[in-house]
Design a protein around this motif. Structure first.
Motif, PDB file in Angstrom:
ATOM      1  N   THR A 107       0.810  -1.222   0.000  1.00 27.88           N
ATOM      2  CA  THR A 107       0.000   0.000   0.000  1.00 27.88           C
ATOM      3  C   THR A 107       0.838   1.264   0.000  1.00 27.88           C
ATOM      4  O   THR A 107       0.296   2.360   0.014  1.00 27.88           O
ATOM      5  CB  THR A 107      -0.952   0.015   1.217  1.00 27.88           C
ATOM      6  OG1 THR A 107      -0.176  -0.081   2.414  1.00 27.88           O
ATOM      7  CG2 THR A 107      -1.950  -1.125   1.137  1.00 27.88           C
ATOM      8  N   HIS A 108       2.142   1.136   0.023  1.00 29.15           N
ATOM      9  CA  HIS A 108       3.052   2.275   0.023  1.00 29.15           C
ATOM     10  C   HIS A 108       4.155   2.026  -1.000  1.00 29.15           C
ATOM     11  O   HIS A 108       4.415   0.909  -1.382  1.00 29.15           O
ATOM     12  CB  HIS A 108       3.683   2.457   1.407  1.00 29.15           C
ATOM     13  CG  HIS A 108       2.697   2.787   2.469  1.00 29.15           C
ATOM     14  ND1 HIS A 108       1.919   1.825   3.067  1.00 29.15           N
ATOM     15  CD2 HIS A 108       2.337   3.958   3.028  1.00 29.15           C
ATOM     16  CE1 HIS A 108       1.130   2.395   3.967  1.00 29.15           C
ATOM     17  NE2 HIS A 108       1.372   3.686   3.965  1.00 29.15           N
ATOM     18  N   ALA A 149       2.155   1.451  -5.653  1.00 26.66           N
ATOM     19  CA  ALA A 149       1.084   1.233  -4.673  1.00 26.66           C
ATOM     20  C   ALA A 149      -0.263   1.717  -5.200  1.00 26.66           C
ATOM     21  O   ALA A 149      -1.276   1.029  -5.051  1.00 26.66           O
ATOM     22  CB  ALA A 149       1.423   1.917  -3.355  1.00 26.66           C
TER      23      ALA A 149
END
Length: 189
Positions: A162-163, A167
């Motif tokens: 998610t980063h 992402a």
């Protein structure tokens, strides 16, 4: 337990090949170019590291689906940097602390011998470090067992998805997949 034994054997085979690449380049640089052993060890380590990464991730460890490739590479590089520091510290001790560094000029065969003894010791220490850290953080969990959501590897992996690079694309793709699997209301006839 059988999988662990198989991994240790594969890791050993990859490690032996990487060792011969590392050891061969180290000796070429020290014997023929009379290079400082610690500098030569750094160069040879980095060259063998390229082989080690490719072979380890292809034949020894299974990619974690819950971890982005960039995080996998970052963990590999950071653990390898620590391995390089361990390697260089041991070789430096063997060629600059245990014996007088002037031996490199006055008795080059002895200097080369101590560099090789240091390399053998460093290889064992760094191999243990590499296996433990890579098994802990990079190896995919057994598919027949539930994922330990509290493990450091899983938390790093899910965070990495998610980063960082890609992402936004991964999040968008996950949303599209979720939307496609959501049932829609059918039209009445």
């Amino acid at each position: 337990m059988e999988k662990l034994f198989e991994q240790v054997v594969k890791f050993g085979i990859v490690g032996i090949i990487a060792f011969f690449i590392d050891w061969g380049i180290l000796n070429l640089l020290v014997i023929f170019l009379h290079m400082n052993a610690t500098v030569a060890a750094t160069i040879s380590f980095l060259i063998s590291l390229c082989f080690n990464y490719l072979a380890s991730m292809k034949y020894v460890f299974v990619h974690r689906d819950d971890m982005a490739r960039w995080m996998e590479m970052l963990i590999f590089l950071l653990s390898s940097a620590i391995g390089l520091l361990i390697n260089d510290a041991i070789i430096w001790c063997c060629t600059s602390v245990i014996i007088d560094p002037s031996v490199a000029v006055t008795n080059h065969p002895r200097y080369t011998l101590y560099a090789n003894i240091g390399k053998l010791i460093a290889t064992v220490v760094v191999a243990v470090w590499n296996f433990v850290i890579r098994k802990w953080l990079l190896d995919a969990p057994d598919p027949s067992k539930p994922v330990n959501e509290h493990s450091a590897a899983h938390r790093l992996g899910t965070w990495s998805l998610t980063h960082g690079p890609g992402a936004a694309h991964r999040m968008q793709k996950a949303e599209q997949t979720a939307d496609a699997s959501t049932p829609t209301s059918e039209h009445k006839r």
